[in-house]
Design a protein around this motif. Structure first.
Motif, PDB file in Angstrom:
ATOM      1  N   LEU A   1       0.720  -1.124   0.072  1.00  0.00           N
ATOM      2  CA  LEU A   1       0.048   0.012  -0.119  1.00  0.00           C
ATOM      3  C   LEU A   1       0.802   1.220  -0.070  1.00  0.00           C
ATOM      4  CD1 LEU A   1      -2.644  -1.070   2.754  1.00  0.00           C
ATOM      5  CD2 LEU A   1      -3.114  -0.962   0.613  1.00  0.00           C
ATOM      6  N   ILE A   2       0.333   2.285  -0.322  1.00  0.00           N
ATOM      7  CA  ILE A   2       0.704   3.799  -0.207  1.00  0.00           C
ATOM      8  C   ILE A   2      -0.190   4.642   0.467  1.00  0.00           C
ATOM      9  CG2 ILE A   2       1.500   5.760  -1.786  1.00  0.00           C
ATOM     10  CD1 ILE A   2       2.474   4.087  -3.738  1.00  0.00           C
ATOM     11  N   ALA A   3       0.578   5.040   1.483  1.00  0.00           N
ATOM     12  CA  ALA A   3      -0.636   5.893   2.191  1.00  0.00           C
ATOM     13  C   ALA A   3      -0.307   7.471   1.742  1.00  0.00           C
ATOM     14  CB  ALA A   3      -0.029   6.005   3.959  1.00  0.00           C
ATOM     15  N   PHE A   4      -1.373   8.513   1.938  1.00  0.00           N
ATOM     16  CA  PHE A   4      -1.148   9.662   1.580  1.00  0.00           C
ATOM     17  C   PHE A   4      -2.150  10.680   2.112  1.00  0.00           C
ATOM     18  CE2 PHE A   4      -4.282   7.224  -0.711  1.00  0.00           C
ATOM     19  CZ  PHE A   4      -5.543   8.006  -0.983  1.00  0.00           C
ATOM     20  N   THR A   5      -2.015  11.922   2.000  1.00  0.00           N
ATOM     21  CA  THR A   5      -3.040  12.868   2.365  1.00  0.00           C
ATOM     22  C   THR A   5      -3.634  13.385   1.211  1.00  0.00           C
ATOM     23  OG1 THR A   5      -1.425  13.642   4.165  1.00  0.00           O
ATOM     24  CG2 THR A   5      -3.521  14.828   3.664  1.00  0.00           C
TER      25      THR A   5
ATOM     26  N   PHE B   1      -8.323  17.757   4.901  1.00  0.00           N
ATOM     27  CA  PHE B   1      -7.454  16.945   4.622  1.00  0.00           C
ATOM     28  C   PHE B   1      -7.656  15.318   5.458  1.00  0.00           C
ATOM     29  CE2 PHE B   1      -4.032  20.395   4.291  1.00  0.00           C
ATOM     30  CZ  PHE B   1      -4.529  21.176   3.488  1.00  0.00           C
ATOM     31  N   ARG B   2      -7.477  14.545   4.648  1.00  0.00           N
ATOM     32  CA  ARG B   2      -7.810  13.054   5.170  1.00  0.00           C
ATOM     33  C   ARG B   2      -6.732  12.336   4.778  1.00  0.00           C
ATOM     34  NH1 ARG B   2     -13.747  11.741   3.289  1.00  0.00           N
ATOM     35  NH2 ARG B   2     -13.453   9.995   4.788  1.00  0.00           N
ATOM     36  N   ILE B   3      -6.481  11.253   5.463  1.00  0.00           N
ATOM     37  CA  ILE B   3      -5.503  10.188   5.493  1.00  0.00           C
ATOM     38  C   ILE B   3      -6.043   8.991   4.611  1.00  0.00           C
ATOM     39  CG2 ILE B   3      -3.605   8.662   6.482  1.00  0.00           C
ATOM     40  CD1 ILE B   3      -3.151  11.459   7.006  1.00  0.00           C
ATOM     41  N   GLY B   4      -5.402   8.552   3.604  1.00  0.00           N
ATOM     42  CA  GLY B   4      -5.927   7.461   2.826  1.00  0.00           C
ATOM     43  C   GLY B   4      -4.923   6.300   2.404  1.00  0.00           C
ATOM     44  N   VAL B   5      -5.163   5.174   1.881  1.00  0.00           N
ATOM     45  CA  VAL B   5      -4.425   4.373   1.285  1.00  0.00           C
ATOM     46  C   VAL B   5      -4.797   3.852  -0.062  1.00  0.00           C
ATOM     47  CG1 VAL B   5      -3.513   3.583   3.678  1.00  0.00           C
ATOM     48  CG2 VAL B   5      -5.343   2.532   2.459  1.00  0.00           C
ATOM     49  N   MET B   6      -3.683   3.400  -0.836  1.00  0.00           N
ATOM     50  CA  MET B   6      -4.280   2.896  -2.068  1.00  0.00           C
ATOM     51  C   MET B   6      -3.221   1.787  -2.562  1.00  0.00           C
ATOM     52  SD  MET B   6      -2.960   5.550  -4.954  1.00  0.00           S
ATOM     53  CE  MET B   6      -4.350   6.878  -4.463  1.00  0.00           C
TER      54      MET B   6
ATOM     55  N   ALA C   1     -11.534  14.058   9.582  1.00  0.00           N
ATOM     56  CA  ALA C   1     -11.379  15.183  10.142  1.00  0.00           C
ATOM     57  C   ALA C   1     -11.095  16.262   9.530  1.00  0.00           C
ATOM     58  CB  ALA C   1     -10.562  15.059  11.660  1.00  0.00           C
ATOM     59  N   TRP C   2     -11.097  17.391  10.045  1.00  0.00           N
ATOM     60  CA  TRP C   2     -10.777  18.820   9.499  1.00  0.00           C
ATOM     61  C   TRP C   2      -9.411  18.708   8.797  1.00  0.00           C
ATOM     62  CZ3 TRP C   2      -7.763  23.278  10.531  1.00  0.00           C
ATOM     63  CH2 TRP C   2      -8.028  24.283   9.652  1.00  0.00           C
ATOM     64  N   GLN C   3      -8.412  18.523   9.375  1.00  0.00           N
ATOM     65  CA  GLN C   3      -6.994  18.605   8.953  1.00  0.00           C
ATOM     66  C   GLN C   3      -6.082  17.461   9.539  1.00  0.00           C
ATOM     67  OE1 GLN C   3      -5.485  22.477   8.567  1.00  0.00           O
ATOM     68  NE2 GLN C   3      -3.219  21.712   8.326  1.00  0.00           N
ATOM     69  N   ASP C   4      -6.267  16.443   8.779  1.00  0.00           N
ATOM     70  CA  ASP C   4      -5.204  15.297   8.974  1.00  0.00           C
ATOM     71  C   ASP C   4      -3.958  15.123   7.901  1.00  0.00           C
ATOM     72  OD1 ASP C   4      -6.875  14.561  11.074  1.00  0.00           O
ATOM     73  OD2 ASP C   4      -7.896  13.141  10.237  1.00  0.00           O
ATOM     74  N   GLU C   5      -2.975  15.244   8.389  1.00  0.00           N
ATOM     75  CA  GLU C   5      -1.666  15.028   7.105  1.00  0.00           C
ATOM     76  C   GLU C   5      -0.555  14.256   7.521  1.00  0.00           C
ATOM     77  OE1 GLU C   5      -0.252  18.772   5.966  1.00  0.00           O
ATOM     78  OE2 GLU C   5      -1.686  19.695   7.519  1.00  0.00           O
ATOM     79  N   GLY C   6       0.128  13.975   6.658  1.00  0.00           N
ATOM     80  CA  GLY C   6       1.611  13.530   6.948  1.00  0.00           C
ATOM     81  C   GLY C   6       1.552  12.088   7.859  1.00  0.00           C
ATOM     82  N   PRO C   7       0.990  11.053   6.907  1.00  0.00           N
ATOM     83  CA  PRO C   7       1.099   9.751   7.416  1.00  0.00           C
ATOM     84  C   PRO C   7       2.415   9.053   7.544  1.00  0.00           C
ATOM     85  CG  PRO C   7       0.266   9.822   5.250  1.00  0.00           C
ATOM     86  CD  PRO C   7       0.432  11.228   5.653  1.00  0.00           C
ATOM     87  N   SER C   8       2.600   8.296   8.482  1.00  0.00           N
ATOM     88  CA  SER C   8       3.847   7.623   8.716  1.00  0.00           C
ATOM     89  C   SER C   8       3.490   6.210   9.059  1.00  0.00           C
ATOM     90  CB  SER C   8       4.744   8.227   9.608  1.00  0.00           C
ATOM     91  OG  SER C   8       6.008   7.532   9.746  1.00  0.00           O
ATOM     92  N   TRP C   9       4.083   5.202   8.448  1.00  0.00           N
ATOM     93  CA  TRP C   9       3.747   3.719   8.732  1.00  0.00           C
ATOM     94  C   TRP C   9       4.300   3.180  10.006  1.00  0.00           C
ATOM     95  CZ3 TRP C   9      -0.165   1.215   6.276  1.00  0.00           C
ATOM     96  CH2 TRP C   9      -0.217   1.581   4.897  1.00  0.00           C
TER      97      TRP C   9
END
Length: 463
Positions: free
Chosen positions: A376-380, A386-391, A404-412
């Protein structure tokens, strides 16, 4: 318990690995001989449904660990440490969302001989399906031994035993390792509790933030600041060997890439006066640092030796190319680019060839990071909020995990099942906090930090 097809498959695939884990005794002699305890048949194995997540978390009991002998150690008395070990294991497993630990008020004291002779009748009456017991012993050389045992209450069988010998300063790591042993054995997922996080600690108004580099255990414990806040720091990321952290700094208002040695506290300049936009990141083998640099009005991805030297350009197209992250095997890179008119995600070979767009949903995409498992690749995703997702690496199966209103900068997390990110509040006084979310999107929790936190970089599993 009712198991999904995935859970059944995990049980069958893990049966040989589980047997291998059960065989070694704890490093010190076990409190009692377990040779006569029969192993559970594969059809009776206790397995957590990792796809169901919070729909049916597994009831589990984790009583305090008795001390072989109550003595004082540099970390405290062994009886107090035994209680704290149980608490840490409880919090780790509960925080995963896959387990429901028995209420502490219902936990009876466990004697040392009982560690390997569980009171199955009693624990069965509480409704739990799994039992974690252990012990702590102070050794003559100053180290501590922590024994960790996992039992299937219904089958009355020992599923796994592990022992950990640690210096007193690392007693919490023994608890995390025990929790990892239980988590891995019951879910089939990789461990992640015994790991650390580097992040940016923030304080002050949004227009004038003081940002310091900080490091802590994944649960927020053992927190310490690494820089004093005299210059802005951004986007810290661990080296694969966990001995150093690469990050951005604006010392003297000059954007530069530094590597911070955790053991010595020394900082080493790698690249100076570059216009990087997102986190510099190590390659999986630690030989390279990937970053973006603006030259001649164009921003492209570059790599530089982790020891410093002349940067090598990897992209050379119109638009802004930034935010690169290597695949686990180092053969490919995911990055973001606005070459199509808005921020989208692209994948290319590690040498810059074969660039292909993979994001086609609504809105813009930023801060991509490849999963340690490679799947997978996570992203904002930026579309209003701003939302956290995966593809998938090919762009399929896109899912948003937060809302939420501003979620960003994912790290595994090291096991590729959990993500850490930061959540910013609204307005000039809005706080920034670190959060975790699992791949179901159903289990989200805030990670405690002394001050505000942003830009988390989750490190590998500790050795």
């Amino acid at each position: 318990m009712t198991r999904s097809p995935l859970s059944v498959a995990l049980a069958l695939l893990l049966s040989s690995a589980a047997i291998a884990q059960e065989a070694p005794p704890a490093p010190a002699p076990a409190p009692a001989d377990q040779a006569a305890v029969p192993a559970a048949a594969p059809s009776d194995e206790l397995v957590v449904d990792v796809t169901g997540g919070v729909s049916a978390p597994l009831p589990i009991a984790i009583p305090a660990m008795p001390a072989v002998q109550v003595v004082q150690t540099p970390a405290g008395s062994t009886d107090a440490l035994g209680r704290q070990l149980g608490d840490i294991i409880t919090n780790d497993l509960k925080g995963s969302g896959l387990f429901t630990p028995l209420d502490p008020s219902r936990l009876r004291p466990v004697s040392f001989p009982e560690v390997t002779q569980p009171a199955f009748d009693y624990w069965g009456g509480t409704g739990v399906q799994a039992l974690v017991q252990g012990y702590i012993r102070a050794n003559g050389d100053g180290t501590l031994t922590v024994g960790c045992y996992l039992y299937d209450v219904s089958a009355r069988t020992e599923l796994v035993r592990q022992g950990f010998v640690v210096p007193p300063a690392d007693w919490r790591r023994a608890a995390h390792k025990c929790a990892d042993t239980v988590y891995t054995r019951l879910t089939g997922e990789g461990p992640y509790f015994d790991s650390r996080v580097a992040y940016v600690s923030e304080t002050g108004p949004k227009a004038k933030r003081i940002k310091r580099l900080a490091i802590m255990d994944q649960d927020g414990a053992n927190h310490r600041f690494l820089t004093n806040g005299q210059s802005i720091v951004l986007t810290p990321r661990f080296a694969p060997n966990q001995q150093s952290i690469v990050y951005m700094s604006y010392l003297g208002r000059i954007p530069s890439i530094y590597v911070y040695d955790i053991g010595s506290g020394r900082q080493r300049l790698v690249v100076q006066n570059v216009a990087t936009t997102f986190a510099p990141r190590f390659s999986p083998d630690g030989r390279w640092i990937l970053f973006s640099m603006a030259t001649g009005g164009n921003t492209d991805l570059y790599r530089v030796s982790s020891q410093g030297g002349a940067p090598q350009r990897l992209t050379n197209g119109p638009g802004i190319d930034t935010g690169g992250s290597y695949s686990p095997d180092g053969s490919r890179i995911v990055f973001e680019s606005d070459r199509s008119g808005g921020q989208q995600l692209y994948v290319m070979n590690a040498d810059g060839s074969n660039q292909q767009r993979i994001s086609f949903g609504g809105g813009r995409y930023a801060t991509p990071v490849w999963s340690p498992r490679g799947d997978l690749i996570a992203f904002t995703r930026l579309s209003g909020a701003f939302r956290i997702g995966v593809m998938s690496p090919s762009g399929g199966g896109e899912r948003l995990l937060t809302n939420a209103w501003q979620d960003e900068g994912p790290s595994w997390a090291p096991n590729g099942r959990v993500l850490m990110f930061y959540r910013a509040g609204r307005g000039s006084a809005g706080k920034a906090d670190l959060w975790q979310v699992d791949l179901t999107g159903q289990v989200a929790r805030r990670v405690p930090t002394p001050l505000d936190g942003s830009d988390p970089g989750w490190g590998p599993l500790r050795p």
